[in-house]
Design a protein around this motif. Sequence first.
Motif, short mmCIF file in Angstrom:
data_model
loop_
_atom_site.label_atom_id
_atom_site.label_comp_id
_atom_site.label_asym_id
_atom_site.label_seq_id
_atom_site.Cartn_x
_atom_site.Cartn_y
_atom_site.Cartn_z
N LEU A 1 0.61 -1.22 -0.30
CA LEU A 1 0.51 0.22 0.06
C LEU A 1 0.75 0.73 -0.31
O LEU A 1 0.22 2.40 -1.31
N GLU A 2 2.24 0.95 0.82
CA GLU A 2 2.39 2.24 0.98
C GLU A 2 3.47 2.59 -0.62
O GLU A 2 3.80 3.81 -1.40
N ARG A 3 3.88 1.52 -1.84
CA ARG A 3 4.34 1.88 -2.71
C ARG A 3 3.62 2.03 -3.41
O ARG A 3 3.69 3.54 -4.13
N VAL A 4 2.11 1.94 -3.66
CA VAL A 4 1.03 2.33 -4.33
C VAL A 4 0.96 4.21 -3.91
O VAL A 4 0.96 4.16 -4.52
N LEU A 5 0.87 4.11 -3.00
CA LEU A 5 1.54 5.60 -2.66
C LEU A 5 1.92 6.80 -2.51
O LEU A 5 1.98 7.69 -3.58
N VAL A 6 2.96 5.81 -2.92
CA VAL A 6 4.62 7.02 -3.28
C VAL A 6 4.65 7.00 -4.63
O VAL A 6 4.34 8.24 -5.20
N ASN A 7 4.03 6.26 -5.21
CA ASN A 7 3.13 6.15 -7.06
C ASN A 7 2.68 7.19 -6.95
O ASN A 7 2.93 8.29 -7.69
N LEU A 8 1.40 6.39 -6.40
CA LEU A 8 0.88 8.46 -7.10
C LEU A 8 0.67 9.23 -6.60
O LEU A 8 0.06 10.28 -7.22
N ILE A 9 0.95 9.64 -5.58
CA ILE A 9 1.48 11.40 -4.78
C ILE A 9 2.33 11.81 -5.15
O ILE A 9 2.62 13.23 -6.15
N GLY A 10 3.09 10.67 -6.00
CA GLY A 10 4.97 11.64 -6.36
C GLY A 10 4.41 11.88 -8.36
O GLY A 10 4.73 12.59 -8.40
N ASN A 11 3.59 11.35 -8.59
CA ASN A 11 2.75 11.78 -9.55
C ASN A 11 1.94 12.57 -10.22
O ASN A 11 2.51 13.69 -10.82
N ALA A 12 1.06 12.75 -8.66
CA ALA A 12 0.77 14.64 -9.41
C ALA A 12 1.67 15.40 -8.51
O ALA A 12 1.50 16.21 -8.84
N LEU A 13 2.99 14.89 -7.62
CA LEU A 13 3.93 16.08 -7.60
C LEU A 13 3.97 16.44 -9.01
O LEU A 13 4.51 17.30 -8.99
N ARG A 14 4.58 15.31 -9.07
CA ARG A 14 5.29 16.23 -10.17
C ARG A 14 3.93 16.54 -11.79
O ARG A 14 4.92 17.37 -12.02
N PHE A 15 2.57 16.35 -12.14
CA PHE A 15 2.48 17.43 -12.99
C PHE A 15 1.35 18.20 -12.07
O PHE A 15 0.58 18.63 -12.89
N SER A 16 1.30 18.68 -10.65
CA SER A 16 0.80 19.93 -10.05
C SER A 16 1.50 21.54 -10.42
O SER A 16 2.81 21.25 -10.47
N PRO A 17 0.34 22.13 -10.89
CA PRO A 17 1.34 23.59 -10.85
C PRO A 17 1.87 23.68 -8.83
O PRO A 17 1.77 23.24 -8.68
N PRO A 18 3.17 24.67 -8.94
CA PRO A 18 3.08 24.77 -7.73
C PRO A 18 2.54 25.39 -7.16
O PRO A 18 2.54 25.32 -5.87
N ASP A 19 1.57 26.71 -7.68
CA ASP A 19 0.16 26.99 -6.16
C ASP A 19 -0.65 26.47 -6.70
O ASP A 19 -1.67 26.65 -5.69
N ARG A 20 -0.92 25.36 -6.99
CA ARG A 20 -2.11 24.22 -6.82
C ARG A 20 -1.26 23.25 -6.60
O ARG A 20 -1.45 21.80 -7.20
N PRO A 21 -1.25 22.32 -5.38
CA PRO A 21 -0.01 21.03 -5.09
C PRO A 21 -1.90 20.56 -5.30
O PRO A 21 -2.31 20.46 -4.66
N PRO A 22 -1.20 18.67 -4.93
CA PRO A 22 -1.96 17.52 -4.62
C PRO A 22 -3.30 17.40 -3.63
O PRO A 22 -2.57 18.59 -2.41
N GLU A 23 -3.72 17.00 -3.09
CA GLU A 23 -4.69 16.90 -2.66
C GLU A 23 -5.07 14.82 -2.05
O GLU A 23 -5.48 14.47 -3.62
#
Length: 874
Positions: A738-760
């Motif tokens: 589960l931790e591996r899945v969350l790291v991958n999903l949140i890491g992708n969201a951080l990579r493609f989110s603009p600086p002023d609108r972080p992931p949720e």
Amino acid sequence: MARGQLRIYLGAAPGVGKTFTMLEEAHRRRERGTDVVVGFVETHGRRHTAQMIGDLEVVPRRQVAYRGATFEEMDVDAILARRPEVAIVDELAHTNVPGSRNAKRWQDIQELLDAGVTVLSTVNIQHLESLNDVVRQITGVVQHETVPDEVARRAEQVELVDMTPEALRRRMAHGNIYEPDKVDAALGNYFRVGNLTALRELALLWLADKVDEQLDRYRAEHRIGGTWETRERVVVALTGGPEGDTLIRRAARVASRGKGSELLAVHVSRSDGLAGADPALLARQRLLVESLGGTYHQVIGSDVPKALLDFARGVNATQLVLGASRRGRLAQIFSAGIGVTTTARSGTIDVHLVTHEEIGQGRRRPLLTGQAVLPRSRRIAGFALAVIGLPLLTVVLGTVRGDLALASDILFYLVWVILVALVGGLWPAVLTAVAGSLLLDYYFTPPTQRFTIAEGEHLLSLLIFLIIAVAVSAVVDVAARRTREAAQASADASTLATVAGSVLRGDRPLPALLERLRETFGLESVTLLERRPDAPPSPDRPHDPSWRIAATVGGRPCAAPGEGATDVPIDDELALVLRGHPLPAADRRIVEAFAAQAALALRQGRLAQEAAAARPLAEADRMRTALLAAVSHDLRTPLASAKAAVTSLRGHDVAFSDDDRDELLATADESLDKLARLVANLLDMSRLQAGVIGVALAEIGLEDAVPRALDELGPHARAVRVHIPPELPAVQADPALLERVLVNLIGNALRFSPPDRPPEVAAREQDGAVRLRVTDHGPGIPEDAREHMFQPFQRLGDRDNHNGVGLGLALSRGLAEAMSGTLTPDTTPGGGLTMVLTLPSAEVREVTAPDETTATEAADRAIVQRLRRRTTER
């Protein structure tokens, strides 16, 4: 407003000088007073190309932000506002950054052309859609950017920028194409002499086809009917007779004498649709033509020589192959024949009259034999009408002889002759006409009761009666035969259409064809036999070991041609054997046509099987290529960083401060962590694909799992907004996976989110499951590409294929399914991508499945379910 013109500079490979040549043309046009601007030129760091731009006006490029990075694209609006006469737009097959108004640059160019702007552009042969697979086969490199061939073919001008492979490799070795550190790899891979030679030939052949199209269009526009011998095109005329094989092979030998020659076979069908050829022979001859690399055509015309020459001139044929006449010598006295007439009218087309074994054998028309003539019962009825009806008619006319003149008697006999012809055909009618003329002479022509005629006028009347009676009988008989032929042709066409429909609707064309054939003719079984490889020809006899069954339907199959009631040879290797009752000649012709189609279906089925067998190998090769391309980058980068840090620390020539030393150690540690994660992902993906990954299910709360994943992602993950209700139940999952899945999903969201609108990250309970949503506000992914992003080694939106392995989402979905969960994409309101991870609630699992006592058993069940689902999908 006149539409602009497109001029394309075509090259066989990068570096041949397409952009340089295009810029030279731009300077020439500007010197002639043309308004020229540079819309987009990609120099690829080549000094000479950059210098060639010189003082040409350059339209500023448009800045496009995508996934946290900024790219430059051509500004179509700025060019349209500037409205130049000519725009220079490099790289026709270029893919625009997602978010642009057009997905491909050629679509941008279409807008410029529609606005009246003439465009000069470039493209390499490997980027043409129709040649993409061929280039991959030759070079081993997959070209992701392609342009439809139709776009390039519609260009008003296509100029080939050519260079020999040796010259291009010298240019590469001098550093004029790539950076020095890439030269050796390029020369040893893509830029090998063999690859460049093959690509050069592809470019020349494609351009030759383009020139052919332009030539055909020019000849049509200027109504030029004569032959221009720009390329050898050999047309062979097929009559549907047995000599067709000889003609085709002779024409193929003629065509093979010239490089790039074409072979075309044509059959001219009569426009009345009745005097047709043998469809079985035509079907086999079509297969022979196509196996020799030619094409088959069929045209309709009542004047065969004219239709044949019209077709030959239409395809710009240079040579025409005909068979010598099969008609007898007497028939040739009254008509010159198709061969002689065609030769006399051929003009500049060379005509070859080929001898064959059927010369002088006469034309055999199958539709006029067997069941095509009137049946025996009708002929007997015709003779009966003649024998019985004529005496009765004579008695009737004799009783009223004083009231009728000879002319009226002749008309009554003529009507009776026509009636007999309608019933019995030609010969009963001829017998009626002769007998009627004798009866008219004996009973109604003065002097009566004697076979003498007193007046010449009466003799002339009887002769005219006889001629008219015989002529009308012949016409009526021919009409009856034609009607019979039309009915037979209609029945044959209906049978063929029914069989074709059953084949098209079935998943297995060959068994469907044989089954329909068996049902149509009421047969016990239908068997397609194939000669065993290397088996010597032997007489057809039962249990002949040289044959094997390729396909069969019905009851007991036949093991050799001699076992069936009817056998139809297809070629030297195949034969169709029918068990049941013998077939009449007319039905056999239809069976022969089906036999040819059965052979085609057999070969196509085997080709499909070979393609299906090769598909996994091709997929594995594609995966291997993508893996090597991606892993080579992801492995090399952390290794290089770690090695550089360790080498620096071990060196004695530089004295590092404590802060520098700590920074170098941190760099090495971070690089090795990246390398470890990459290797772990690869191992997990391989275990997932093999179905052997271990899963240890346990109760875990998301309020504990999410912070651990954020800690692993480092300081930049602190901006992620987390919303997890305190009353949210725990989930049943493997904590590590589960931790591996969350790291991958949140890491992708951080990579493609603009600086002023972080992931949720938000979670809630729904329908007995816990749904965790990882939301970003980046550019998002189109719905039609969302499933593609879950394939291993895929990175959507990358401008090259060397930007990461692309295992994150594929691995995450696999791990989620291994834990009996799901991972699905959704659209973020306002733009972006939301990944929804659904896992079973631990509370519901306790209530509904108390017998599942161990996490290992649950994991095993999840893996079995996933493997079954994967097998079903395959």
